[in-house]
Design a protein around this motif. Sequence first.
Motif, PDB file in Angstrom:
ATOM      1  N   UNK A 333       0.813  -1.208   0.000  1.00 44.91           N
ATOM      2  CA  UNK A 333       0.000   0.000   0.000  1.00 44.91           C
ATOM      3  C   UNK A 333       0.850   1.262   0.000  1.00 44.91           C
ATOM      4  N   UNK A 334       2.043   1.202   0.597  1.00 45.80           N
ATOM      5  CA  UNK A 334       2.903   2.381   0.551  1.00 45.80           C
ATOM      6  C   UNK A 334       3.282   2.700  -0.890  1.00 45.80           C
ATOM      7  N   UNK A 335       3.530   1.656  -1.697  1.00 46.45           N
ATOM      8  CA  UNK A 335       3.918   1.885  -3.091  1.00 46.45           C
ATOM      9  C   UNK A 335       2.714   2.223  -3.966  1.00 46.45           C
ATOM     10  N   UNK A 336       1.673   1.379  -3.927  1.00 48.44           N
ATOM     11  CA  UNK A 336       0.538   1.559  -4.840  1.00 48.44           C
ATOM     12  C   UNK A 336      -0.564   2.447  -4.263  1.00 48.44           C
ATOM     13  N   UNK A 337      -0.523   2.685  -2.957  1.00 44.89           N
ATOM     14  CA  UNK A 337      -1.579   3.468  -2.334  1.00 44.89           C
ATOM     15  C   UNK A 337      -2.672   2.569  -1.771  1.00 44.89           C
ATOM     16  N   UNK A 338      -3.633   3.175  -1.081  1.00 40.70           N
ATOM     17  CA  UNK A 338      -4.771   2.438  -0.551  1.00 40.70           C
ATOM     18  C   UNK A 338      -5.548   1.806  -1.703  1.00 40.70           C
ATOM     19  N   UNK A 339      -6.096   0.619  -1.508  1.00 46.21           N
ATOM     20  CA  UNK A 339      -6.852  -0.024  -2.593  1.00 46.21           C
ATOM     21  C   UNK A 339      -8.002   0.857  -3.081  1.00 46.21           C
ATOM     22  N   UNK A 340      -8.162   0.950  -4.391  1.00 43.12           N
ATOM     23  CA  UNK A 340      -9.313   1.673  -4.934  1.00 43.12           C
ATOM     24  C   UNK A 340     -10.561   0.811  -4.810  1.00 43.12           C
ATOM     25  N   UNK A 341     -10.352  -0.510  -4.640  1.00 47.14           N
ATOM     26  CA  UNK A 341     -11.486  -1.409  -4.415  1.00 47.14           C
ATOM     27  C   UNK A 341     -10.973  -2.689  -3.789  1.00 47.14           C
ATOM     28  N   UNK A 342     -11.747  -3.227  -2.845  1.00 42.59           N
ATOM     29  CA  UNK A 342     -11.415  -4.500  -2.198  1.00 42.59           C
ATOM     30  C   UNK A 342     -12.630  -5.406  -2.242  1.00 42.59           C
ATOM     31  N   UNK A 343     -12.431  -6.627  -2.735  1.00 42.45           N
ATOM     32  CA  UNK A 343     -13.476  -7.656  -2.684  1.00 42.45           C
ATOM     33  C   UNK A 343     -12.859  -8.848  -1.986  1.00 42.45           C
ATOM     34  N   UNK A 344     -13.300  -9.083  -0.753  1.00 43.60           N
ATOM     35  CA  UNK A 344     -12.617 -10.022   0.124  1.00 43.60           C
ATOM     36  C   UNK A 344     -13.106 -11.452  -0.068  1.00 43.60           C
ATOM     37  N   UNK A 345     -12.325 -12.373   0.468  1.00 38.35           N
ATOM     38  CA  UNK A 345     -12.698 -13.781   0.483  1.00 38.35           C
ATOM     39  C   UNK A 345     -14.028 -13.964   1.215  1.00 38.35           C
ATOM     40  N   UNK A 346     -14.176 -13.303   2.359  1.00 37.77           N
ATOM     41  CA  UNK A 346     -15.416 -13.424   3.124  1.00 37.77           C
ATOM     42  C   UNK A 346     -16.615 -12.949   2.295  1.00 37.77           C
ATOM     43  N   UNK A 347     -16.462 -11.818   1.596  1.00 36.96           N
ATOM     44  CA  UNK A 347     -17.575 -11.305   0.802  1.00 36.96           C
ATOM     45  C   UNK A 347     -17.906 -12.242  -0.351  1.00 36.96           C
ATOM     46  N   UNK A 348     -16.856 -12.813  -0.973  1.00 39.93           N
ATOM     47  CA  UNK A 348     -17.083 -13.747  -2.070  1.00 39.93           C
ATOM     48  C   UNK A 348     -17.844 -14.981  -1.625  1.00 39.93           C
ATOM     49  N   UNK A 349     -17.519 -15.493  -0.421  1.00 42.11           N
ATOM     50  CA  UNK A 349     -18.246 -16.642   0.119  1.00 42.11           C
ATOM     51  C   UNK A 349     -19.673 -16.236   0.474  1.00 42.11           C
ATOM     52  N   UNK A 350     -19.833 -15.060   1.073  1.00 46.76           N
ATOM     53  CA  UNK A 350     -21.165 -14.577   1.443  1.00 46.76           C
ATOM     54  C   UNK A 350     -22.059 -14.413   0.216  1.00 46.76           C
TER      55      UNK A 350
END
Length: 789
Positions: A333-350
């Motif tokens: 994150x220091x190099x690329x910055x904060x994620x512009x979008x996150x889709x997590x394993x938990x959300x994918x299972x949900x």
Amino acid sequence: MPNFSKKEFSEQDICSKFILPALTNAGWDLQKQIREQYSFTAGRIIVRGKTVFRGEKKRADFVLYHRGHLPLAIIEAKDNKHPVGAGMQQALEYAEALDIPFVYSGNGDAFLEHDRLVKTEPIENELPLNEFPSPDALYSRYVKAKGLAAEQEKVISQDYYQEIDGKSPRYFQQVAINRATEEIVKGKNRLLLVMATGTGKTYAAFQIIWRLWKAGVKKRILFLVDRNILADQPIMNDFRHFGDKMTKIQHRQVDKSYEVYLGLYQGLTGMEEEKNIFKQFSPDFFDLVIVDECHRGAAREDASWREILDYYKSATQIGLTATPKETADISTQTYFGEPVYTYSLRQGIEDGFLAPYKVIRVTLDRDAEGYRPTAGEVDKYGNPLPDQIFGQSDFDRKLVLEERSKVVAQKITEYLKATDRMQKTIVFCVDTEHADRMRKELVNANADLVSEHPNYVVRITGNDEHGVKELDKFIDPESPYPVIATTSKLLTTGVDTQTVKLIVIDQNINSIIEFKQIIGRGTRVREDYGKMFFTIMDFRGATELFADPKFDGDPVVIYKTKEKGPIVPPEEKDGGTEIGPEEKPIIEYGPPGTGVGIVRDEPKKYYPLGVEVKIIHERVQYMDERGKLITESLKDYTKRNILQSYASLNDFLTAWTKTEQKEAILKELEDRGVFFAELSAEVGRDLDTFDLVCHVAWGKKPLTRSERAEKARKKDYFAKYEGKAREVIEALLAKYADQGITAIDDIGDLQVSPFDQFGTPYQIVNDIFGGREKYLTAVKEVQQALYVG
């Protein structure tokens, strides 16, 4: 024609008679801009024993689009008995997931609008039914709020690549593509996309590239990977649509006539300056660089990837990962910055797009207690064994207990025989030598199948050319063989193992990132191949990492067993074993002629002989309906959940008696997290679910189904039934004794054995019992006879 009151209309009536006309009157195109009853999730996959089913999908009443890829508004409808804003909370939840700016609730009288783009009052306004905004009006507000100039708007409006078969991005892929595209046109040059393994990072990257490339914003693109297969898979799949505009950089040959390049960073860099062929391109040659699996080194300041990224620093750079890395030396994150979008394993299972999993934990005695050689003992190669205690982290890295490998292989085979011996299985080992030893033990444990199919078990490691050739067959859903692959690192990331159903971990894992990557080998769902969930066998406690707050995808069931369970290996370099910084020489003392006084290097591994290994611990743990690990006993957990629905035994008995279809009550309890199959197995008797509930929740003495059926036969309930009718009653009781109450409480049950011997369901109901009502009365009497007294 009757004059209906609006209050009498259903929600569907409100949608079709009031909301839809309001939209079309405002200029929304019914065919191109309006989606009705849009289900945007697949429904969570729920595993109950051997039964697998899906939960409810999330469904929006209306989603409105400016173009096919840009959703502008969402509408939740309620019937007219509700106030106009009754659907707003649900609509806001869906809008956040779908990244939709304008949110509406309606009841047929008016609309309540919520503008997610404004920061000042008013955020919400009520609109008359005939004043719903037009597509142009909403899009203008969107463009103004986003601060998009004309040239930026042109890129935002660029269509996705539309495949002939109609494949389109899932909702989360669409959000990732749109957010990344928007950030880039606004001038952001470093972006990070975090998407769980199996959610289509490469497909999202392709659509981002396609839109920017077609819009003329980015003309030369480099897709950077660290493994050949991660370049070959996109070329054969998503990236194939670039056709002759695309090439793979290989053999250190550079051709500057292409527009899309896929490169292995090891093939672009080298220790000598002349091998840094990436410098044959000018620093401004590429205007877009995408780094796949960027957690593996792109963010490390002294990494080879970083050298390439620094060279092309004028290009927009996107990092793709399922597991961003944050350590003292590496910061994604220091190099690329904060994620512009996150889709997590938990959300994918949900959402039901990723497979849930069970966990089998096995504890071996030597793993728990350690192993200390006796004084003067030597291993199978004559090496004196150090006088020290070897623990679990030493096994297969410093010291090999061959019996341990055999026990692990036998446990894996036992599980496969009990479930499906043709399910694709990956066994993660400490290093390549361990992987080869596990291959041998699994071959011996499955000799019957290996004798017919020699590639039933294979080793697939980076230094094994034959094994690497087997990789394509292993990951091909159409290819039945190989079935079992032993490996160390090669299969941990990036490889698209769609149909793997069993992951065995037999190495120590301390990294949450590596753990999540290994879990990702099994998370893909392939319903067409019967892959709805997978199982992890853990032999070394790696699944304790589920308790790590950084872990974002809990298992549905965890079994702690005394038998074998898989575990993940510690990190290794170049497929070898790390011995540690201090390698001490060993001085051998012995009689003349046997090596007295010879100094030799300490062996990489010791192989003691005759060390017995046994399974010592067995425990079962489960996940509740929210995906959290149940720490109390299964009985206590069940009792607590039942009492939340039925405060007293009398409440339960009243509901059970009044409900003709008992399945409704059982379904309600299952939704609360009651595991009937697992509970029945723990209690250890062939009990009716009614008895299970009464016994666990209120301590009532249980009867087996056979005992209840026999008790019912002795009562005088059925004396009035003669001939075929009495035979059907007996068949109902026998069916109940065999399968339970839900097997006899529906007329549809008459289609199967043993009832088919009496004729069709129609013939049984009408010819034998004299009609539907009389048959249902007979079934009710059977239920009363079973549960009375």
